[in-house]
Design an enzyme around this catalytic site. Structure first.
Site, short mmCIF file in Angstrom:
data_model
loop_
_atom_site.label_atom_id
_atom_site.label_comp_id
_atom_site.label_asym_id
_atom_site.label_seq_id
_atom_site.Cartn_x
_atom_site.Cartn_y
_atom_site.Cartn_z
N ASP A 9 -3.99 8.29 6.39
CA ASP A 9 -4.75 7.42 7.29
C ASP A 9 -5.47 8.35 8.26
OD1 ASP A 9 -5.53 5.07 8.90
OD2 ASP A 9 -3.96 4.07 7.79
N HIS A 17 -9.93 4.19 6.34
CA HIS A 17 -8.73 4.88 6.82
C HIS A 17 -8.64 6.31 6.27
CE1 HIS A 17 -6.93 1.39 8.84
NE2 HIS A 17 -7.47 0.67 7.89
N GLU A 36 -9.87 -3.03 5.39
CA GLU A 36 -10.61 -2.81 6.63
C GLU A 36 -11.76 -1.81 6.53
OE1 GLU A 36 -7.17 -3.81 9.90
OE2 GLU A 36 -7.15 -1.80 9.07
C1 ACM Z 1 -3.27 -3.44 7.30
O1 ACM Z 1 -2.46 -3.84 8.14
N1 ACM Z 1 -4.42 -2.90 7.67
C2 ACM Z 1 -2.99 -3.55 5.86
#
Ligand code: ACM
Length: 523
Positions: A187, A248, A305
């Site tokens: 991440d 991420h 995201e």
């Molecule tokens: C997440 O909580 N972004 C999977």
């Protein structure tokens, strides 16, 4: 005097009944009998003839009993009085891949199952009984899980805990018959898995964490990973690595900026570049090395995201060229193209893709991927995944994210419009949510998982406080059939387990006495 004895017997019998059912998650059926079996230093462990597949289970059981009551029991070949027998049944017991039978009689204990997984679960039930007392009530247990996927996700990009803590967590998962460890290894704050072909991923990308961008590099070497995967395997747990993409990706992009697709002011270099052919080759190399380290069937590639930080794609010539070539006009289309292409790479590696629920709409085939439904505020995302025919794992933020607080008095941790995941809510899950689906859709639900995100969990003490005892409730939600779930009964059994947490030295939240320990405050 007579009266006192009668009262004492009644108290003993009552305590005994509660204790006999002190197993978490609650088994499908327990028949309690009169009498007990007392485990002692003379008790022997027997691996039934022909059941060589249980050799590791014997070693595990022996270690557990030594840890629990200090007895180093002999392992012998012959069944007899005062033995614990582990056996694999040849004929189908009708208990599926993970079910087991546990019989405690005057002569000892017998655990039988069709597979080593079932025997391992029987061992954990026995372990819990022995942890409570070496005087085990005679009983007959027949047990099997409700769901095949019973998971815990740990985020070690935000904060890194290391091999010792992961092994402890795995053992506690096994105690509760959880069988999937989803490892969020990459991440923005740090890249935590050694990839030999791209050393800068760890020499550069592993530096820093969520609260200190300059902290020394922390990551798992491939040797560490092999050790952890093996430790999990012996306990019946599959480790599922997650390499998050296309978003991420900040830590990877610090190491290899040539594959960055840019980000936003708040999230610099948040994405990989989906327009460059070289990005696909690079990510394929990374996934190939990763797949080689994790023998399980699944590879998680995130997919969540991306929209948080992909606006730069509009300005990158290679992304624009790719969009033009394919006739795409939106960022979502190129994101979906990326998702489809990388799912194809994972299929080519012989693995099944897992993605967060955003990947549902990417045009990936349901035979190719499993969806993790996490956006509890978007029930339509779950409907869509089930309608399209995907298998789904349920991990909605509320009540499954354990970075959310678990008690109204708690100061540190997430809430969503005042909602959070208390013990009762975790235990009650997924009832209510899934009732509206027909049988076919319900059969697509593979199971349940907690996700322990660690932006606000830096210390082990807080990791434990946020995880326990909710992990016990989550395990029961995943294992025990709806008809057998009973919260007051769970609470009674949990009290025995809290004593075990004390013995292990776990810093847990006590739901029966919320001020018993101080809430550790995270960063
Ligand atoms: C997440 O909580 N972004 C999977």
């Amino acid at each position: 005097m007579k009266k006192i004895i009668v009262v004492l017997i009644a108290v003993w019998a009552c305590g005994n009944a509660v204790f006999a059912q002190g197993i978490i998650p609650k088994p499908e059926k327990i028949v309690l009998k009169d009498g007990k079996f007392t485990l002692n230093g003379e008790t022997k462990i027997v691996r039934a003839t022909g059941a060589e597949k249980l050799n590791e289970a014997v070693v595990l059981l022996s270690g557990y009993l030594k840890g629990s009551c200090g007895m180093k029991l002999k392992v012998v070949k012959k069944t007899g009085a005062n033995t614990i027998v582990l056996d694999l049944a040849v004929k189908d017991l009708g208990l599926g891949k993970e079910g087991y039978m546990l019989d405690v009689s005057a002569g000892g204990v017998k655990i039988t199952a069709n597979t080593k997984y079932g025997v391992l679960h029987g061992i954990q039930s026995l372990r819990q009984l022995v942890d409570a007392s070496t005087e085990i009530p005679q009983m007959s247990v027949r047990d099997k899980p409700r769901y095949g996927w019973r998971g815990l996700m740990l985020d070690e990009s935000r904060h890194f805990f290391g091999t010792g803590e992961v092994l402890k967590l795995l053992d506690r998962m096994a105690y509760y018959k959880l069988n999937r460890f989803h490892w969020h290894l990459t991440d923005a704050p740090g890249w935590r898995i050694e990839i030999k072909k791209y050393p800068k991923l760890t020499t550069v990308g592993a530096k820093g964490h969520h609260t200190d961008a300059d902290a020394p590099a922390r990551f798992y070497t491939q040797a560490d990973i092999k050790k952890i995967v093996e430790y999990a395997r012996v306990r019946g747990i599959t480790v599922v690595p997650e390499i998050d993409m296309p978003g991420h990706a900040g830590a990877a992009n610090r190491a290899y900026p040539e594959f960055s697709g840019g980000g936003s002011r708040r999230l610099p270099d948040f994405t990989f570049n989906p327009g460059k052919e070289a990005t696909y080759a690079y990510l394929t190399d990374i996934l190939t090395e990763t797949a080689g380290l994790f023998p399980g069937r699944w590879l998680h590639y995130g997919g969540d995201e991306a929209h948080y930080g992909n606006a730069k794609w509009l300005t990158l010539p290679d992304v624009q060229a790719r969009m033009k070539k394919s006739g795409y006009t939106t960022l979502l289309e190129i994101e979906h193209y990326f998702n489809r292409r990388m799912a194809g790479v994972i299929s080519g590696l012989g693995k099944t893709t897992i993605g967060w629920d955003e990947v549902t709409e990417s045009g990936i085939k349901p035979s190719q991927a499993i969806v993790m439904w996490w956006r509890h505020n978007k029930p339509e995302a779950l409907d869509s995944a089930l309608n399209k025919g995907f298998k789904v794992i349920l991990c909605p933020r509320v009540p499954c994210y354990f970075d959310f607080v678990q008690h109204s008095s708690h100061k540190c941790g997430r809430r969503w419009k005042k909602k959070f995941g208390d013990l009762r809510g975790v235990h009650a899950f997924p009832e209510g949510l899934i009732d509206k689906y027909d049988k076919k859709a319900q059969a697509q639900i593979m199971g349940i998982q907690t996700c322990v995100w660690t932006e606000k969990i830096k210390e082990v003490k807080r990791l434990e406080f946020m995880t326990f005892p909710r992990l016990a409730a989550l395990a029961e939600a995943a294992w025990t059939q709806k008809a057998n779930k009973d919260y007051p009964d769970f609470q009674k059994r949990l009290k025995t387990h809290l004593k075990q947490y004390d013995k292990w030295g776990i810093y847990y939240f006590n739901p029966f006495d919320p001020t018993a320990v101080k809430e550790p405050i995270g960063p």
